[in-house]
Each structure stands twice: as structure tokens, then as C-alpha cells.
Design a protein around this motif. Structure first.
Motif, PDB file in Angstrom:
ATOM      1  N   UNK A 491       4.407  34.031 -76.350  1.00  0.00           N
ATOM      2  CA  UNK A 491       4.746  32.909 -77.226  1.00  0.00           C
ATOM      3  C   UNK A 491       3.486  32.252 -77.780  1.00  0.00           C
ATOM      4  N   UNK A 492       3.485  32.020 -79.125  1.00  0.00           N
ATOM      5  CA  UNK A 492       2.392  31.306 -79.769  1.00  0.00           C
ATOM      6  C   UNK A 492       2.514  29.813 -79.439  1.00  0.00           C
ATOM      7  N   UNK A 493       1.409  29.084 -79.545  1.00  0.00           N
ATOM      8  CA  UNK A 493       1.418  27.644 -79.253  1.00  0.00           C
ATOM      9  C   UNK A 493       2.370  26.919 -80.197  1.00  0.00           C
ATOM     10  N   UNK A 494       2.346  27.279 -81.456  1.00  0.00           N
ATOM     11  CA  UNK A 494       3.223  26.588 -82.428  1.00  0.00           C
ATOM     12  C   UNK A 494       4.684  26.880 -82.127  1.00  0.00           C
ATOM     13  N   UNK A 495       4.960  28.124 -81.583  1.00  0.00           N
ATOM     14  CA  UNK A 495       6.344  28.467 -81.213  1.00  0.00           C
ATOM     15  C   UNK A 495       6.806  27.604 -80.028  1.00  0.00           C
ATOM     16  N   UNK A 496       5.918  27.410 -79.055  1.00  0.00           N
ATOM     17  CA  UNK A 496       6.243  26.530 -77.917  1.00  0.00           C
ATOM     18  C   UNK A 496       6.512  25.119 -78.415  1.00  0.00           C
ATOM     19  N   UNK A 497       5.658  24.651 -79.333  1.00  0.00           N
ATOM     20  CA  UNK A 497       5.826  23.300 -79.885  1.00  0.00           C
ATOM     21  C   UNK A 497       7.188  23.153 -80.558  1.00  0.00           C
ATOM     22  N   UNK A 502       8.783  19.728 -81.357  1.00  0.00           N
ATOM     23  CA  UNK A 502       7.661  19.278 -82.182  1.00  0.00           C
ATOM     24  C   UNK A 502       7.486  20.237 -83.353  1.00  0.00           C
ATOM     25  N   UNK A 503       7.578  19.724 -84.583  1.00  0.00           N
ATOM     26  CA  UNK A 503       7.355  20.551 -85.765  1.00  0.00           C
ATOM     27  C   UNK A 503       5.857  20.721 -86.050  1.00  0.00           C
ATOM     28  N   UNK A 504       5.066  19.792 -85.599  1.00  0.00           N
ATOM     29  CA  UNK A 504       3.607  19.807 -85.837  1.00  0.00           C
ATOM     30  C   UNK A 504       2.934  20.215 -84.528  1.00  0.00           C
ATOM     31  N   UNK A 505       2.381  21.424 -84.480  1.00  0.00           N
ATOM     32  CA  UNK A 505       1.776  21.895 -83.225  1.00  0.00           C
ATOM     33  C   UNK A 505       0.501  21.127 -82.885  1.00  0.00           C
ATOM     34  N   UNK A 506      -0.200  20.589 -83.930  1.00  0.00           N
ATOM     35  CA  UNK A 506      -1.396  19.782 -83.658  1.00  0.00           C
ATOM     36  C   UNK A 506      -1.036  18.521 -82.876  1.00  0.00           C
ATOM     37  N   UNK A 507       0.075  17.905 -83.266  1.00  0.00           N
ATOM     38  CA  UNK A 507       0.526  16.696 -82.550  1.00  0.00           C
ATOM     39  C   UNK A 507       0.921  17.056 -81.113  1.00  0.00           C
ATOM     40  N   UNK A 508       1.564  18.216 -80.980  1.00  0.00           N
ATOM     41  CA  UNK A 508       1.963  18.687 -79.650  1.00  0.00           C
ATOM     42  C   UNK A 508       0.727  18.861 -78.765  1.00  0.00           C
ATOM     43  N   UNK A 509      -0.367  19.515 -79.332  1.00  0.00           N
ATOM     44  CA  UNK A 509      -1.578  19.757 -78.571  1.00  0.00           C
ATOM     45  C   UNK A 509      -2.193  18.432 -78.103  1.00  0.00           C
ATOM     46  N   UNK A 516      -1.611  15.900 -69.662  1.00  0.00           N
ATOM     47  CA  UNK A 516      -1.978  16.879 -68.653  1.00  0.00           C
ATOM     48  C   UNK A 516      -3.487  16.981 -68.411  1.00  0.00           C
ATOM     49  N   UNK A 517      -4.304  16.425 -69.354  1.00  0.00           N
ATOM     50  CA  UNK A 517      -5.762  16.494 -69.198  1.00  0.00           C
ATOM     51  C   UNK A 517      -6.358  17.824 -69.625  1.00  0.00           C
ATOM     52  N   UNK A 518      -5.513  18.711 -70.156  1.00  0.00           N
ATOM     53  CA  UNK A 518      -5.927  20.028 -70.627  1.00  0.00           C
ATOM     54  C   UNK A 518      -5.242  20.321 -71.952  1.00  0.00           C
ATOM     55  N   UNK A 519      -5.859  21.183 -72.744  1.00  0.00           N
ATOM     56  CA  UNK A 519      -5.153  21.658 -73.934  1.00  0.00           C
ATOM     57  C   UNK A 519      -4.134  22.701 -73.502  1.00  0.00           C
ATOM     58  N   UNK A 520      -3.158  23.001 -74.364  1.00  0.00           N
ATOM     59  CA  UNK A 520      -2.188  24.046 -74.019  1.00  0.00           C
ATOM     60  C   UNK A 520      -2.848  25.375 -73.703  1.00  0.00           C
ATOM     61  N   UNK A 521      -3.895  25.748 -74.462  1.00  0.00           N
ATOM     62  CA  UNK A 521      -4.586  27.020 -74.222  1.00  0.00           C
ATOM     63  C   UNK A 521      -5.267  27.019 -72.859  1.00  0.00           C
ATOM     64  N   UNK A 522      -5.936  25.891 -72.534  1.00  0.00           N
ATOM     65  CA  UNK A 522      -6.621  25.801 -71.235  1.00  0.00           C
ATOM     66  C   UNK A 522      -5.604  25.899 -70.080  1.00  0.00           C
ATOM     67  N   UNK A 523      -4.478  25.227 -70.254  1.00  0.00           N
ATOM     68  CA  UNK A 523      -3.445  25.271 -69.215  1.00  0.00           C
ATOM     69  C   UNK A 523      -2.941  26.696 -69.023  1.00  0.00           C
ATOM     70  N   UNK A 524      -2.750  27.420 -70.166  1.00  0.00           N
ATOM     71  CA  UNK A 524      -2.269  28.811 -70.111  1.00  0.00           C
ATOM     72  C   UNK A 524      -3.265  29.703 -69.365  1.00  0.00           C
ATOM     73  N   UNK A 525      -4.539  29.518 -69.668  1.00  0.00           N
ATOM     74  CA  UNK A 525      -5.552  30.355 -69.019  1.00  0.00           C
ATOM     75  C   UNK A 525      -5.579  30.146 -67.508  1.00  0.00           C
ATOM     76  N   UNK A 526      -5.351  28.901 -67.074  1.00  0.00           N
ATOM     77  CA  UNK A 526      -5.357  28.610 -65.642  1.00  0.00           C
ATOM     78  C   UNK A 526      -4.089  29.083 -64.944  1.00  0.00           C
ATOM     79  N   UNK A 527      -2.980  29.116 -65.702  1.00  0.00           N
ATOM     80  CA  UNK A 527      -1.672  29.413 -65.104  1.00  0.00           C
ATOM     81  C   UNK A 527      -1.346  30.890 -65.093  1.00  0.00           C
TER      82      UNK A 527
END
Length: 528
Positions: A491-497, A502-509, A516-527
Motif C-alpha cells: 500500500x502507498x502512503x496516499x492509499x493509506x491516507x 484523508x484526501x490529502x496525504x501531506x496532511x495525513x503525514x 506518533x513522533x515518526x513519519x509514516x515511512x519511518x514507522x513502516x521501516x521500523x514495523x
């Protein structure tokens, strides 16, 4: 069943005990006697259904025993067992009702055939006796009911055959007066709650007085619950004195104050109902607050009328307001007005009291149903009131009103508790609604319309229950869903948003990192 064997020779008794087929006939006990005197003592104590007896015995023989049994225990079955084939003994046995005559030495088959016949005859006669006793008892029970029904019909202007009047002890005359004895619930409680015993006892006292004068009859009036009616046809000048005496004797005998009332004089049996009605009016107009137990009431017109006419329905607007406020203070005005009205007049008629309790029960039922509160049907209103009358017939109005106040307090507490519970349940229903609709923009107005509550109330109660407002709660739900979706690398970040609303993935990020203290990408890398 029990069997008695009477013989002066032990071996004969033992022989009968061994030869008899006792179990077949459900004979549980076999007792023995050596002569007639011992037998009589055992018959009185043990009451056997079958008796085997010899004829020649010391002290008291079989003939004397049979004669005694015919007089004292005629239902007992007897079987003579003797070594004498003598017509004299046989004739005496038949005369005194013996089932059979067996010769010694005893033949087992003859013994058991005779035993079978005796047992069957006893059971047959016992069933007939029971049927007779039941019929006799039923007839005796029906006689008072029949009498009460017929005399009730006379009051209600039914025309009966002349023979029926005589059978009831009713005297035809050109003048009559009717009186009523009120058998209320307080009176019945004095008889341990036994309604029939109360009527029976009071009727006995009343009819004993009437028999002395031969001037009337008393009966249970079946057209109206809780009343004994007396019809007088003579000695009218002595009726007041008789009612006073009746009142005192009932009080002395049973320690209860039965209200009595006398109707007006009528000149035909066809208008007895008019005399009854004037007595009833006098009874209903009686003052339940009177200091003493009045001997009898004669005229409604002689009592205070019109000073108080209590009607709870007149307070309905205030009752509705009180229910809405939900505090007992709102009912204080109602109680004060009712109490003051009664105390100022120092008068409350029996009719008004019955009416108040009936209205109270109707109002209670209405509000219990309205708030969907489960409840048991209330007792008959007269039973409720009985608890507030003392033995002298005085009604404790203050205690009655205090009881009603406590009942209303309890009702208001139940309503308050149920409201709180229901409101809490609704808030959790709203939470479930938000959980199911986190992926779209849910407005507070939509929730208010869906759950029929104001927006302000929903906001306040939701924050009280979950310690955060609705918008923050929805964001937390979305972020929780986002973390689950981010574990899927396809799943792409915008698809998750988009999937969490959320229609605006930037707002979601931005929101995700803030919480959470992390960006979505950082959270994904850790998880992953």
C-alpha cells in the motif's frame, strides 16, 4: 391397612399370620389380642379395618366383641374363626354383620378368599362413605352461598317464589329498613387475612341478635365486595339500639371496629335497594379522621359535606413538572396543599379516601409505564389503605401521606438511575458508531440527529466518559487503523491516507508524525 387377630390360642394366631396373603392387599400391620377386652382396647387405639375373631375366649368372648363392634365401629369388617360348627355361633356372627365364618383348622385358600372379599367390601364402602361425606360437605358449604345469593336477589328487586322467602327465614311485611356492616381489609387482617372466617364470625354475631328479636336477617351481600347487609321488618324503634349493641359486641369479640350504617324506612320489598343506597351513602360520607369509633351512621346529610373534594388529577400539571425536574422538592407543594386542605376541614370522607388511592395507583402505573420501569401490580386499593387504620377505625392520614412521599422519592431515584445508565449506554453507542465510520467526515450534527440528543449534550457527555472530545477521538482511531495498514508494504502512503478518510496525504503525514513522533515511512521501516 391394619388387621387384628383375636384368639386365646397363640398357635392359631400364628397360623393365620403365616397363611394370610397380606402383601397382596397392602396390609402393613398385624396386631394380636387374647380376648375381647384386649381387642376393644386395641381397636380404640389402632383402629384396624379387618378383625379375625374366635367365638369362645376367656373374660370376653367373640359374641360380646361383635356386639360391641357393631355399635362402636360398624365400618370394620369382621371374620369369625372358630372350631365350633354351631348354628348358634353362625347366626350370631351373621346378626352382628360378620363377613364370613371360617372353621378351624383354617384352610389357606378359604382364608385368603374371605380376606379378599372383606378387603374389597371395606374399600367399596369406604369410597361410598367418602363420596357421601364430600356431598354432605358440599351441600353444607353451598347452603350459605345459596342463602346469600337469594337474599342478595331480594335486595336487587328479584321476585322469588313464596316458598323461597319462607326457606330463607325472610318475613313479608309492608315496611322495611336496611343496614350495612362494612367488612373492610383492616377487619379481614384482624382475622389473619381469612376473608371467609371474617364474614362467618361477624354474621354469627349479627344473626344471634336478630334471632332474639325475630325482626330481621343478615347475609353476605354478593353484589358488593366487603359488605354484610341486614334487612329489618319489625321493631323499627329498636334498630338503633340493636346496631349500637352489635357494634360493641363485634368490637369486644374480635377487637375490630366495623363501620355500620342504617338506611331510610321503605314501604315495600320492591324498594329495598333504595334503603340500601341511603345506608351506603351514609357509610361513604363517614369521616375517617373521627377521633372515636362511631357506632353507626344514619344519614349522609347529617355529616359535613362539600368542605373538601380532593382530586389528584387537578394536580396533574404540577405532577408533570415534578417528574421533569426529578426532585422531591417539586412535589412538596402538592403534598402541602392536600394536607392543609384535609387538616383545615378536619374531615375526609371514606369515599374521597378510596378515590384518592385509586387515582394514585392509576397515576403511578402511568409513570412507571412511561419510564419503562418494571413493577408488580399494586394491591387492591382497600388493602393498601387497611394498613393505615387502627383497631378503632381511625385513619392515620399523616402516615399515609408520608408513605406516598417515600414512594415518590424511591420512584424518582429509580428514574434518575435508569436515565444515567441509559445515557451512558447511548454514549457507548455513539463510540461504536464512530469506530465504524472513522473513514469519512462525521459531523456532530449528524450524530445528534441520529441519536436524538443535542450536540452540546453529546460533546459534554462524550468528554466526561472518554476524557477527550469527539474530533480527537476520531483522529486516534484513524491513526490506529493507519498503523495496521502501514504494515502492508504493497500500500502507498496516499492509499493509506485515503482509506482512513484523508484526501490529502501531506496532511495525513503531518498528523501522524504529531501523534506518533515518526513519519509514516519511518514507522513502516521500523514495523516491517
Amino acid at each position: 391397612m391394619k388387621v387384628l387377630i383375636v384368639d386365646d390360642e397363640e398357635h392359631v394366631r400364628e397360623g393365620i399370620k403365616l397363611l394370610g396373603d397380606w402383601d397382596t392387599h397392602h396390609i402393613e400391620s398385624i396386631i394380636e389380642a387374647e380376648n375381647g377386652e384386649q381387642a376393644i382396647a386395641l381397636i380404640r387405639e389402632q383402629k384396624p379395618q379387618i378383625v379375625f375373631t374366635d367365638m369362645k375366649m376367656p373374660n370376653m368372648g367373640g359374641i360380646a366383641l361383635l356386639e360391641w363392634m357393631k355399635e362402636h365401629t360398624p365400618h370394620t369388617k369382621t371374620i369369625v374363626v372358630t372350631g365350633y360348627d354351631d348354628y348358634h355361633y353362625m347366626r350370631k356372627a351373621i346378626h352382628f354383620g360378620s363377613t364370613d365364618y371360617i372353621l378351624k383348622p383354617v384352610d389357606p385358600s378359604i382364608l385368603n378368599d374371605t380376606l379378599t372379599r372383606a378387603v374389597n367390601e371395606w374399600h367399596k364402602e369406604e369410597n361410598e362413605r367418602k363420596q357421601h361425606n364430600n356431598s354432605y360437605q358440599l351441600i353444607n358449604e353451598m347452603k350459605p352461598m345459596y342463602r346469600d345469593r337469594k337474599l342478595t336477589q331480594i335486595i336487587n328487586n328479584y321476585v322469588l317464589q313464596d316458598a323461597v322467602y319462607e326457606e330463607l327465614g325472610f318475613h313479608s311485611n309492608s315496611e322495611y329498613e336496611v343496614a350495612i356492616i362494612r367488612v373492610d381489609e383492616a377487619t379481614i387482617q384482624a382475622f389473619g387475612g381469612d376473608r371467609d372466617l371474617a364474614y362467618f364470625s361477624i354474621l354469627n354475631v349479627a344473626n344471634e341478635l336478630l334471632v332474639e328479636k325475630e325482626n330481621g336477617v343478615a347475609f353476605r351481600y354478593l353484589s358488593q365486595k366487603g359488605e354484610i347487609v341486614m334487612i329489618f321488618w319489625d321493631h323499627f324503634s329498636e334498630i338503633k339500639q340493636l346496631l349500637n349493641k352489635l357494634h360493641k359486641e363485634i368490637f369486644l369479640a374480635f377487637n375490630v371496629c366495623c363501620p355500620l350504617a342504617k338506611g331510610r324506612h321503605v314501604e315495600s320489598v320492591s324498594v329495598l335497594l333504595e334503603s340500601y343506597q341511603t345506608a351506603k351513602d351514609a357509610l361513604l360520607a363517614s369521616n375517617v379522621l373521627a377521633d372515636s369509633c362511631v357506632e353507626f351512621y344514619e344519614s349522609a346529610g347529617s355529616l359535613k359535606r362539600g368542605s373538601v373534594l380532593l382530586n389528584l388529577m387537578d394536580y396533574n400539571t404540577k405532577i408533570v413538572e415534578g417528574m421533569q425536574i426529578g426532585k422531591i422538592d417539586a412535589f412538596t407543594t402538592i403534598f402541602d396543599e392536600v394536607k392543609n386542605a384535609v387538616k383545615q376541614a378536619n374531615y375526609l370522607s371514606l369515599k374521597e379516601l378510596l378515590h384518592i388511592e385509586k387515582e394514585y395507583q392509576l397515576l403511578s402505573e402511568h409513570w412507571l409505564k412511561k419510564y419503562e420501569i418494571s413493577y408488580n401490580a399494586q394491591s387492591h386499593y382497600e388493602k393498601v389503605l387497611a394498613a393505615f387504620f387502627d383497631v378503632k377505625g381511625r385513619f392515620d392520614f399523616d402516615r399515609y401521606m408520608n408513605r406516598k412521599q417515600r414512594e415518590i422519592v424511591r420512584f424518582l431515584n429509580i428514574v434518575k438511575r435508569d436515565k444515567q445508565k441509559n445515557n451512558r449506554d447511548i454514549i457507548y453507542e455513539i463510540e461504536q458508531f464512530l469506530q465504524m465510520n472513522y473513514d469519512r467526515d462525521v459531523k456532530l450534527q449528524e450524530i445528534a440527529e441520529r441519536f436524538y440528543l443535542s450536540r452540546e449534550y453529546i460533546s459534554r457527555k462524550f468528554k466526561q466518559e472518554f476524557q477527550e472530545n469527539i474530533s480527537d477521538y476520531i483522529v486516534k482511531v484513524r491513526m490506529s487503523k493507519a498503523k495496521s495498514l502501514l504494515k502492508n508494504e504493497q500500500l502507498k502512503i496516499y492509499e493509506v491516507a485515503n482509506m482512513i478518510g484523508y484526501q490529502d496525504d501531506k496532511y495525513f503525514r503531518k498528523v501522524f508524525k504529531k501523534l506518533e513522533g515518526l513519519t509514516p515511512n519511518e514507522y513502516r521501516q521500523l514495523s516491517v
